[in-house]
Write a protein that holds these residues in place. Structure first.
Motif, PDB file in Angstrom:
ATOM      1  N   ASP A  34       0.753  -0.962   0.266  1.00 48.04           N
ATOM      2  CA  ASP A  34      -0.161   0.006  -0.002  1.00 48.04           C
ATOM      3  C   ASP A  34       0.785   1.485  -0.097  1.00 48.04           C
ATOM      4  OD1 ASP A  34      -2.176  -1.699   0.169  1.00 48.04           O
ATOM      5  OD2 ASP A  34      -2.610  -1.455   2.158  1.00 48.04           O
ATOM      6  N   ALA A  38      -0.690   6.548  -4.974  1.00 45.80           N
ATOM      7  CA  ALA A  38      -1.553   6.008  -5.652  1.00 45.80           C
ATOM      8  C   ALA A  38      -1.467   6.915  -7.472  1.00 45.80           C
ATOM      9  CB  ALA A  38      -2.792   7.359  -5.609  1.00 45.80           C
ATOM     10  N   ALA A  41       1.378   4.177  -8.397  1.00 53.36           N
ATOM     11  CA  ALA A  41       1.186   2.672  -7.682  1.00 53.36           C
ATOM     12  C   ALA A  41       0.581   2.235  -9.243  1.00 53.36           C
ATOM     13  CB  ALA A  41       0.160   2.112  -7.345  1.00 53.36           C
ATOM     14  N   LYS A  42       0.056   2.304 -10.075  1.00 50.91           N
ATOM     15  CA  LYS A  42       0.704   1.443 -10.863  1.00 50.91           C
ATOM     16  C   LYS A  42       1.493   1.419 -12.159  1.00 50.91           C
ATOM     17  CE  LYS A  42      -0.762   5.280 -14.598  1.00 50.91           C
ATOM     18  NZ  LYS A  42      -2.072   5.759 -15.345  1.00 50.91           N
ATOM     19  N   TYR A  43       2.459   1.578 -12.189  1.00 50.02           N
ATOM     20  CA  TYR A  43       3.705   1.363 -12.610  1.00 50.02           C
ATOM     21  C   TYR A  43       3.966   0.603 -11.773  1.00 50.02           C
ATOM     22  CZ  TYR A  43       1.952   5.456 -15.620  1.00 50.02           C
ATOM     23  OH  TYR A  43       2.204   6.460 -16.143  1.00 50.02           O
ATOM     24  N   ASP A  45       4.796  -3.007  -8.947  1.00 44.66           N
ATOM     25  CA  ASP A  45       4.551  -4.088  -8.111  1.00 44.66           C
ATOM     26  C   ASP A  45       5.125  -4.302  -6.799  1.00 44.66           C
ATOM     27  OD1 ASP A  45       3.106  -6.994  -7.738  1.00 44.66           O
ATOM     28  OD2 ASP A  45       3.537  -8.132  -9.356  1.00 44.66           O
ATOM     29  N   LYS A 116       6.350  11.124 -14.289  1.00 46.86           N
ATOM     30  CA  LYS A 116       4.949   9.850 -13.988  1.00 46.86           C
ATOM     31  C   LYS A 116       4.421  10.814 -13.383  1.00 46.86           C
ATOM     32  CE  LYS A 116       6.117   6.206 -16.008  1.00 46.86           C
ATOM     33  NZ  LYS A 116       5.157   6.105 -16.956  1.00 46.86           N
TER      34      LYS A 116
END
Length: 296
Positions: A34, A38, A41-43, A45, A116
């Motif tokens: 977590d 935000a 985060a999508k970039y 894992d 980003k």
């Protein structure tokens, strides 16, 4: 209790330090997953990164000399800023420093984050070598640099300048900074990373130009990016600067419930002398340069 779908498995024959790190990661995996902002985060894992970080810790004898707690905190810190320290791109690194694992940002990490976070449409940094055509027009906001295959790009003695250029998202005009050899060496003289400068001078020249540009005030800085630059003063300490790189680490440790000894870093360093890394770091960086050729 750890979700088995997000649990790290450590070989029974692994060193005790590795087993302990695996336990810490599994106990705090939800926090690790977590932690990434935000917007980034999508970039990322975090589970994959955690597995690769555990493998790096197990296979690097110099990192094994660092405590599992310090290694996990450094990993957590890297992800907090949206940087993958296991990526081959060289955005960030987890390196041993005086028997503690530390999070360190590379110049590519700054450029990656600037894009980003929407601060710039694009940004570049490079080194100019003697013999290469180079012109900078501050009025027009343009740089003309022609890379030449006829010069030696590995010899720092032939470096004449470093520059960083960025195109903000809210305009067409580019902003840039150019540092000549004397300006770069003035910053290097008070740096606390002398061994890194020796191992990867081209990348440190670039990083110096990147930090100079984004600290210059022409480009609007995201708060997360500004915090990261301020923390980097541990690695670029000037006469009037304050070492704040570990100030955020204490908060991270408290949030994770990890109790460790305070970092032995002075609050202020008036007129610091250039500091060499411990001998173990020399070995680490020499080995990393041979195997990876990466940037710090």
């Amino acid at each position: 209790m750890t979700d088995p779908t997000t649990a790290l498995t450590v070989n029974d024959r692994a060193p005790d330090q590795v087993k302990r790190l695996g336990e810490i990661m599994n106990a705090k995996m939800s926090a690790l997953i977590d932690v990434a902002p935000a917007a980034l985060a999508k970039y990322m894992d975090p589970m994959r990164i955690a597995k690769m970080a555990l493998h790096a810790y197990q296979t690097n004898p110099h990192l094994l000399e660092c405590s599992p707690q310090s290694y996990f905190v450094a990993l957590y810190d890297a992800l907090k800023y949206g940087l993958d320290p296991t990526s081959p791109h060289g955005y960030a690194y987890l390196v041993p420093r005086k028997k503690k694992a530390c999070f360190q940002v590379g110049y590519k990490g700054y450029l990656h984050l600037a894009r980003k976070l929407g601060m710039v449409r694009d940004a570049r940094a490079n080194v100019v070598v003697a013999g290469e055509p180079f012109e900078a027009d501050y009025i027009a906001g343009t740089i003309a640099h022609k890379w030449s295959p006829e010069v030696d790009h590995t010899d720092e003695e032939k470096y004449v300048a470093a520059y960083c250029i960025a195109w903000p998202t809210d305009g067409d005009r580019a902003f840039f900074t150019v540092l000549d050899r004397q300006q770069v060496h003035a910053r290097r003289a008070v740096a606390m990373t002398q061994n890194i400068w020796k191992a990867w001078p081209d990348r440190m020249w670039r990083k110096t130009a990147v930090l100079t540009l984004f600290r210059g005030g022409e480009i609007e800085i995201n708060p997360l990016f500004a915090e990261l630059m301020e923390r980097d003063t541990e690695f670029e300490v000037g006469e009037t600067k304050t070492v704040v790189a570990t100030s955020g680490v204490g908060a991270v440790k408290a949030a994770l419930g990890i109790a460790v000894e305070p970092d032995p870093v002075d609050a202020t360093l008036p007129t610091p002398e250039p500091a060499e890394m411990p001998a173990d770091d020399d070995d680490f960086f020499s080995q990393a340069r041979r195997e990876d050729g990466g940037e710090v």
